[in-house]
Scaffold this motif. Structure first.
Motif, PDB file in Angstrom:
ATOM      1  N   ILE A  86       0.862  -1.182   0.000  1.00  0.00           N
ATOM      2  CA  ILE A  86       0.000   0.000   0.000  1.00  0.00           C
ATOM      3  C   ILE A  86       0.900   1.234   0.000  1.00  0.00           C
ATOM      4  O   ILE A  86       1.467   1.603   1.031  1.00  0.00           O
ATOM      5  CB  ILE A  86      -0.937   0.015   1.232  1.00  0.00           C
ATOM      6  N   ASP A  87       1.042   1.847  -1.162  1.00  0.00           N
ATOM      7  CA  ASP A  87       1.951   2.979  -1.332  1.00  0.00           C
ATOM      8  C   ASP A  87       1.203   4.289  -1.106  1.00  0.00           C
ATOM      9  O   ASP A  87       0.872   5.018  -2.043  1.00  0.00           O
ATOM     10  CB  ASP A  87       2.569   2.928  -2.737  1.00  0.00           C
ATOM     11  N   VAL A 135       2.291  -1.360   4.524  1.00  0.00           N
ATOM     12  CA  VAL A 135       1.691  -0.034   4.355  1.00  0.00           C
ATOM     13  C   VAL A 135       2.782   1.021   4.510  1.00  0.00           C
ATOM     14  O   VAL A 135       3.433   1.105   5.555  1.00  0.00           O
ATOM     15  CB  VAL A 135       0.578   0.221   5.384  1.00  0.00           C
ATOM     16  N   ASP A 136       2.984   1.827   3.479  1.00  0.00           N
ATOM     17  CA  ASP A 136       4.037   2.845   3.474  1.00  0.00           C
ATOM     18  C   ASP A 136       3.414   4.208   3.151  1.00  0.00           C
ATOM     19  O   ASP A 136       3.203   4.530   1.990  1.00  0.00           O
ATOM     20  CB  ASP A 136       5.096   2.482   2.429  1.00  0.00           C
ATOM     21  N   SER A 137       3.121   5.018   4.104  1.00  0.00           N
ATOM     22  CA  SER A 137       3.341   4.855   5.523  1.00  0.00           C
ATOM     23  C   SER A 137       2.115   5.367   6.282  1.00  0.00           C
ATOM     24  O   SER A 137       1.203   5.930   5.684  1.00  0.00           O
ATOM     25  CB  SER A 137       4.569   5.657   5.956  1.00  0.00           C
ATOM     26  N   VAL A 138       2.110   5.161   7.608  1.00  0.00           N
ATOM     27  CA  VAL A 138       1.000   5.623   8.440  1.00  0.00           C
ATOM     28  C   VAL A 138       0.832   7.140   8.319  1.00  0.00           C
ATOM     29  O   VAL A 138      -0.294   7.654   8.257  1.00  0.00           O
ATOM     30  CB  VAL A 138       1.243   5.227   9.917  1.00  0.00           C
ATOM     31  N   ALA A 180       0.333 -11.235   7.659  1.00  0.00           N
ATOM     32  CA  ALA A 180       1.271 -10.359   8.358  1.00  0.00           C
ATOM     33  C   ALA A 180       1.073  -8.944   7.826  1.00  0.00           C
ATOM     34  O   ALA A 180       1.242  -8.700   6.634  1.00  0.00           O
ATOM     35  CB  ALA A 180       2.702 -10.823   8.125  1.00  0.00           C
ATOM     36  N   LEU A 181       0.680  -8.033   8.702  1.00  0.00           N
ATOM     37  CA  LEU A 181       0.435  -6.643   8.316  1.00  0.00           C
ATOM     38  C   LEU A 181       1.534  -5.767   8.911  1.00  0.00           C
ATOM     39  O   LEU A 181       1.676  -5.687  10.136  1.00  0.00           O
ATOM     40  CB  LEU A 181      -0.942  -6.195   8.810  1.00  0.00           C
ATOM     41  N   VAL A 182       2.318  -5.131   8.042  1.00  0.00           N
ATOM     42  CA  VAL A 182       3.474  -4.343   8.487  1.00  0.00           C
ATOM     43  C   VAL A 182       3.264  -2.875   8.118  1.00  0.00           C
ATOM     44  O   VAL A 182       3.062  -2.554   6.944  1.00  0.00           O
ATOM     45  CB  VAL A 182       4.777  -4.861   7.850  1.00  0.00           C
ATOM     46  N   PHE A 183       3.305  -2.028   9.119  1.00  0.00           N
ATOM     47  CA  PHE A 183       3.177  -0.587   8.907  1.00  0.00           C
ATOM     48  C   PHE A 183       4.546   0.083   9.007  1.00  0.00           C
ATOM     49  O   PHE A 183       5.292  -0.166   9.965  1.00  0.00           O
ATOM     50  CB  PHE A 183       2.248   0.050   9.955  1.00  0.00           C
ATOM     51  N   ILE A 184       4.869   0.913   8.019  1.00  0.00           N
ATOM     52  CA  ILE A 184       6.022   1.797   8.131  1.00  0.00           C
ATOM     53  C   ILE A 184       5.523   3.105   8.730  1.00  0.00           C
ATOM     54  O   ILE A 184       4.460   3.597   8.358  1.00  0.00           O
ATOM     55  CB  ILE A 184       6.663   2.055   6.753  1.00  0.00           C
TER      56      ILE A 184
END
Length: 306
Positions: A86-87, A135-138, A180-184
């Motif tokens: 998710i850009d 997700v890049d980024s919050v 796996a959900l990874v947030f930057i």
């Protein structure tokens, strides 16, 4: 009725419950997606990022956060895992992704126009079997109310409420789908912070901090130079939160702009720390076997699969 399995079956019959009831002895450790960086996988305690959980990677600008997530995607693709990106910053670097080993043709890249749209995309991808979503980024997740408002209109707390609602809705979805959900995330000055403790905070309020199983902080500790030219950097990574292993562990990894993460050097440092190989002066040993220089040791480790 004393048997816990019978109790669980009885509850499932009595109420229309879509979740899965489990007794404590049947709860298992989650599956893992490795970073492919030995010291970092060791730091997490389980070998990488947990599936079915939320993770957060944060730090100041240009500290390797996106590169780290692209490396994670690369390792996931090697395992046959479907990945989504998710850009939200509209800043995806194709060349960097290729350098990190990402197969772009099998990566779904989305550029949502609002935070609500981003969370809907995350849920849709998870339901479609995508087991790693980055997700890049919050900080770039803009609430619809804010995007539709005038520039001079106050929007205090809108993003925090958006992220908090998103966490509540997504935590069950990604758990059931084993995603796996990874947030930057980025850091901001904590205005009004006085006394001891950190003077910075992360974007999006406190909800992400609470829902994250793993929180990794990235910071640049120095430059790697060739003469006067900066060719890379040393990155310190600290596990400020870890629900599956000991927190507050740290490691340092080398990142060069041309070649990415120095995996060979990192593996050598891990082996030295574990005393599986030894360094006397500038000569490397494996037990009583004299191997030679660092370059010789790189070859030796690869040939003998240490």
């Amino acid at each position: 009725m004393n048997n816990i399995d019978d109790i669980i079956k009885s509850i499932s019959k009595d109420i229309d419950f879509m979740g899965i009831l489990k007794s404590l002895d049947k709860l298992e450790m989650p599956e893992v997606i490795p970073f492919g960086i030995p010291s970092l996988d060791l730091l997490t305690g389980i070998g990488g990022v947990a599936k079915g959980r939320i993770s957060e990677i944060y730090g100041a600008q240009s500290n390797g956060k996106t590169s780290l997530c692209l490396k994670l995607i690369s390792e996931a693709q090697k395992l046959g895992i479907k990945c989504g990106y998710i850009d939200a910053e509209f800043a995806m670097n194709k060349n960097l992704a290729i350098k990190m080993g990402v197969e772009l043709e099998s990566l779904v890249i989305a550029q949502p126009l609002s935070g609500e749209e981003a969370f809907e995309l995350i849920e849709a991808l998870s339901n479609k079997g995508y087991n790693l979503i980055v997700v890049d980024s919050v900080s770039a997740l803009i609430p619809e109310d804010e995007s539709e408002a005038d520039y001079n209109q106050s929007s205090i707390g809108l993003q925090a409420r958006l992220v908090s609602k998103g966490m509540r809705k997504l935590v069950g979805v990604i758990s059931r789908n084993n995603t796996a959900l990874v947030f930057i995330n980025q850091i901001r000055d904590d205005i009004g912070k006085m006394g001891f403790g950190p003077k910075t905070t992360t974007s999006g309020g406190r909800a992400l901090k609470f829902y994250s199983t793993l929180r990794l902080e990235c910071s640049r500790t120095g430059w790697i130079k060739k003469g006067d030219e900066k060719i890379g950097m040393d990155i310190k990574i600290v596990s400020n939160k870890n629900k599956l292993y000991r927190p507050m562990l740290e490691t340092s990894i080398i990142f060069t702009f041309n070649d990415g993460f120095n995996i060979e050097e990192d593996k050598l440092n891990v082996l030295l720390n574990e005393n599986k190989i030894q360094l006397v002066g500038r000569t490397y040993y494996h037990g009583e076997i004299k191997v030679g220089t660092k370059e010789d040791m790189f070859k030796y480790v690869k040939e003998h699969n240490i």
